[in-house]
Design an enzyme around this catalytic site. Structure first.
Site, PDB file in Angstrom:
ATOM      1  N   TYR A  77      23.749  29.569  23.056  1.00 14.45           N
ATOM      2  CA  TYR A  77      22.997  30.096  21.950  1.00 14.45           C
ATOM      3  C   TYR A  77      23.631  31.358  21.268  1.00 14.45           C
ATOM      4  CZ  TYR A  77      19.884  26.587  23.404  1.00 14.45           C
ATOM      5  OH  TYR A  77      19.179  25.527  23.692  1.00 14.45           O
ATOM      6  N   HIS A 101       0.782  -1.162  -0.172  1.00 14.45           N
ATOM      7  CA  HIS A 101      -0.026   0.018   0.100  1.00 14.45           C
ATOM      8  C   HIS A 101       0.652   1.236  -0.084  1.00 14.45           C
ATOM      9  CE1 HIS A 101      -2.822  -3.145   1.206  1.00 14.45           C
ATOM     10  NE2 HIS A 101      -3.854  -2.278   1.018  1.00 14.45           N
ATOM     11  N   HIS A 150      -7.994   7.191  10.455  1.00 16.27           N
ATOM     12  CA  HIS A 150      -7.963   5.817  10.319  1.00 16.27           C
ATOM     13  C   HIS A 150      -9.251   5.036  11.149  1.00 16.27           C
ATOM     14  CE1 HIS A 150      -3.589   6.917   9.437  1.00 16.27           C
ATOM     15  NE2 HIS A 150      -3.713   5.874   8.783  1.00 16.27           N
ATOM     16  N   ARG A 170      12.346  20.659  23.345  1.00 21.20           N
ATOM     17  CA  ARG A 170      13.504  20.898  23.814  1.00 21.20           C
ATOM     18  C   ARG A 170      13.642  21.477  25.211  1.00 21.20           C
ATOM     19  NH1 ARG A 170      17.903  20.963  25.604  1.00 21.20           N
ATOM     20  NH2 ARG A 170      19.849  21.926  24.919  1.00 21.20           N
ATOM     21  N   CYS A 226      14.858  25.255  16.811  1.00 21.82           N
ATOM     22  CA  CYS A 226      15.994  25.254  17.551  1.00 21.82           C
ATOM     23  C   CYS A 226      17.123  25.658  17.085  1.00 21.82           C
ATOM     24  CB  CYS A 226      15.992  23.751  18.578  1.00 21.82           C
ATOM     25  SG  CYS A 226      17.328  23.662  19.647  1.00 21.82           S
TER      26      CYS A 226
HETATM   27  N1  MTE Z   1      11.828  27.676  28.258  1.00 24.84           N
HETATM   28  C1  MTE Z   1      12.003  27.119  29.373  1.00 24.84           C
HETATM   29  N2  MTE Z   1      11.594  27.568  30.268  1.00 24.84           N
HETATM   30  N3  MTE Z   1      13.012  26.129  29.609  1.00 24.84           N
HETATM   31  C2  MTE Z   1      13.498  25.374  28.387  1.00 24.84           C
HETATM   32  O1  MTE Z   1      14.353  24.579  28.387  1.00 24.84           O
HETATM   33  N4  MTE Z   1      14.080  25.609  25.941  1.00 24.84           N
HETATM   34  C3  MTE Z   1      13.974  26.660  24.794  1.00 24.84           C
HETATM   35  C4  MTE Z   1      12.663  27.195  24.622  1.00 24.84           C
HETATM   36  N5  MTE Z   1      11.934  27.560  25.911  1.00 24.84           N
HETATM   37  C5  MTE Z   1      13.280  26.106  27.140  1.00 24.84           C
HETATM   38  C6  MTE Z   1      12.415  27.171  27.061  1.00 24.84           C
HETATM   39  C7  MTE Z   1      14.447  26.114  23.527  1.00 24.84           C
HETATM   40  S1  MTE Z   1      16.155  26.090  23.693  1.00 24.84           S
HETATM   41  C8  MTE Z   1      13.668  25.861  22.556  1.00 24.84           C
HETATM   42  S2  MTE Z   1      14.490  25.481  21.104  1.00 24.84           S
HETATM   43  C9  MTE Z   1      12.329  26.154  22.758  1.00 24.84           C
HETATM   44  O2  MTE Z   1      11.688  26.318  23.892  1.00 24.84           O
HETATM   45  C10 MTE Z   1      11.600  24.652  22.344  1.00 24.84           C
HETATM   46  O3  MTE Z   1      10.194  24.788  22.269  1.00 24.84           O
HETATM   47  P1  MTE Z   1       9.557  23.374  22.498  1.00 24.84           P
HETATM   48  O4  MTE Z   1      10.032  22.505  23.384  1.00 24.84           O
HETATM   49  O5  MTE Z   1       7.957  23.572  22.621  1.00 24.84           O
HETATM   50  O6  MTE Z   1       9.523  22.768  21.151  1.00 24.84           O
END
Ligand code: MTE
Length: 480
Positions: free
Chosen positions: A332, A53, A77, A150, A195
């Site tokens: 970052y 399929h 589905h 993340r 990210c």
């Molecule tokens: N905010 C908090 N409080 N703690 C976190 O670890 N991670 C950041 C951001 N905001 C993070 C955060 C990072 S590095 C990313 S890429 C995004 O959240 C990821 O969002 P998601 O987990 O909703 O995809």
């Protein structure tokens, strides 16, 4: 053994069939051992279905496990005809009590939420995961359960009645309840979050870097809703357009064992440019934000790196300083490829905010053997930070010597200068003759500022593996 649609009750225990355990099911993940999946109490051999399929191979994502969580996501589905096909593949019953989760009180991650089995983790504690590339282009809005995760710290448990968003201005704090946030005018924005580490695994091939080994799906799209940041600040007597403060800091409720709290900031200048689209979000795709993505409140800053879009938002502070958080000051940020961990000086580099133009090939996948055709259909995504829409995606089937222009599927109702969401694309590309059975597919995008992606990852390598945005290359085989 086809059953009449009306009689089909998928996954109920059926007498006379052998009984299996989940461990037995796990032994059936590959075609060579026959591929089995379960649905409720049913065990099904889907090996032949997968090969016969179109799109059947997606079932392989659930191979050796339960297809229920996938069908919860793709509800189409759940209908008589499909149930009937499934029951026709029935080989047994699965009879086992549901898995019990034992909670270790000393484990800071013990209260993390349950995740969808399709997510591919790059780390379990803290939890970080990306969706399978084969599902990335299924929906323009990524199913909430598949949105990449993340996390730097354990997921906090927040009771909605106790939640307050603290706004700090001139040393004075005001606390807003969820009720107050819901009462303000609501706005929705469809935006892609990426990210800074997306596609880091390409950089790792050049030289090791410090960071999670993300593939190219640390990027997802959702509709976020809530009041605008501008309106929330107005509640506290702050006019975003005239305030003399230089930065807006955001602090999360997630805290590490040493008391570290996640935080980030954006310059006020950037907040003004994005003024109507920065959302103090309480909803993701029309529902409460799931715990992994910031329940009950997160800040959404379209076009900006994921790291600044703070989840579990505890505090917003207007300040003349950037956030002092580790993730703003010592992570970052970008560096050239000669900087290493002996000579790096984070204070000399600027925090990443708007992201560069990016694209990736999702179909076919790396290592795939293509059918013996003259052409290949190549599909993928493209996105750029700062609301810069995608003007063009070029695709090559000969490693970048010749190119064709892809058809673009733009995000609905977004202009070239406010394209917060990604663009999908598709191209038919002729396969080169005499390629010896192997060839390299390549894609590159051009955004509405005519920014293009660098051709090679070596030139943009950096010690943290951030901003990996070189031409995306996929190696495929073609039968000789
Ligand atoms: N905010 C908090 N409080 N703690 C976190 O670890 N991670 C950041 C951001 N905001 C993070 C955060 C990072 S590095 C990313 S890429 C995004 O959240 C990821 O969002 P998601 O987990 O909703 O995809």
């Amino acid at each position: 053994m086809a059953l009449a649609a009306s009689k089909v009750e998928p996954g109920t225990v059926r007498k006379g069939l052998p009984t299996y355990s989940r461990a037995d099911l796990q032994k059936h993940k590959k075609k060579e051992e026959r591929v089995w999946v379960s649905y409720n109490n049913g065990v099904y051999d889907v090996t032949d279905y997968v090969t016969q399929h179109p799109g059947g191979s997606k079932i392989l994502l659930a191979a050796g496990g339960d297809i229920g969580p996938y069908w919860d996501m793709y509800g189409a589905h759940k209908q008589g005809e499909i149930y009937e096909v499934l029951e026709g593949l029935r080989v047994g019953n699965i009879i086992e009590p549901p898995e019990k989760r034992t909670v270790d009180k000393n484990d800071p991650y013990a209260k993390d939420p349950k995740r969808h089995p399709a997510l591919i983790p790059s780390s379990e504690r803290p939890f970080n995961a990306e969706p399978p590339v084969s599902l990335l282009l299924q929906d323009f809005i990524t199913p909430t359960d598949l949105f990449f995760v993340r996390n730097h710290l354990p997921v906090p448990t927040i009771k909605p009645d106790n939640y307050r968003l603290n706004i700090s201005v001139h040393g004075k704090e005001k606390a807003l309840s969820l009720y107050t946030l819901h009462k303000l005018e609501q706005k929705s924005v469809v935006t892609t979050i990426q990210c800074a580490g997306n596609r880091r695994s390409d950089m790792v091939k050049v030289k090791p870097v410090k960071g999670l080994n993300w593939g190219f799906a640390a990027i997802s799209t959702a509709e976020w809703s809530g009041p605008t940041l501008k309106d929330v600040l107005k509640q506290c007597g702050v006019n975003l357009d005239t305030t003399e403060y230089q930065h807006i800091q955001f602090e999360g409720c997630d805290t590490g064992p040493d008391g570290t709290t996640y935080g980030a900031s954006i310059p006020i200048e950037l907040a003004r440019i994005l003024r109507n689209d920065i959302i103090v979000a309480t909803k993701m795709n029309g529902e409460d934000i799931p715990r992994d993505h910031g329940y009950p409140v997160r800040i959404i800053i379209p076009g900006v790196v994921g790291a600044r879009q703070v989840k579990w938002l505890d505090k917003i502070e207007l300040s003349n300083e950037e956030s002092s958080s580790h993730w703003q000051q010592r992570d970052y940020k970008g560096f050239n490829s000669s900087v290493d961990w002996h000579n790096v000086d984070f204070s000399k580099s600027t925090a990443i905010q708007l992201l560069p133009v990016q694209s990736a090939i999702c179909e076919p996948e790396d290592g795939e053997t293509l059918p013996d055709d003259e052409e290949v259909t190549v599909r993928g995504y493209a996105w750029s930070g700062g609301g810069r829409g995608i003007y063009r995606v070029d695709v090559s089937a000969d490693g970048g010597k010749t190119w064709v222009t892809a058809e673009l599927q733009h995000p609905p109702s977004q202009t070239p200068y406010t394209s917060w969401a990604w663009t999908f694309w598709e191209a038919q590309v002729a396969l080169p003759k005499g390629h010896g059975g192997k060839t390299e597919l390549v894609c590159k995008a051009c955004d509405s500022q005519y920014n293009v992606q660098p051709d090679n990852v070596e030139s943009i390598w950096n010690l943290r593996g951030c901003l990996s945005s070189a031409w995306h290359r996929v190696n495929v085989s073609v039968p000789k």
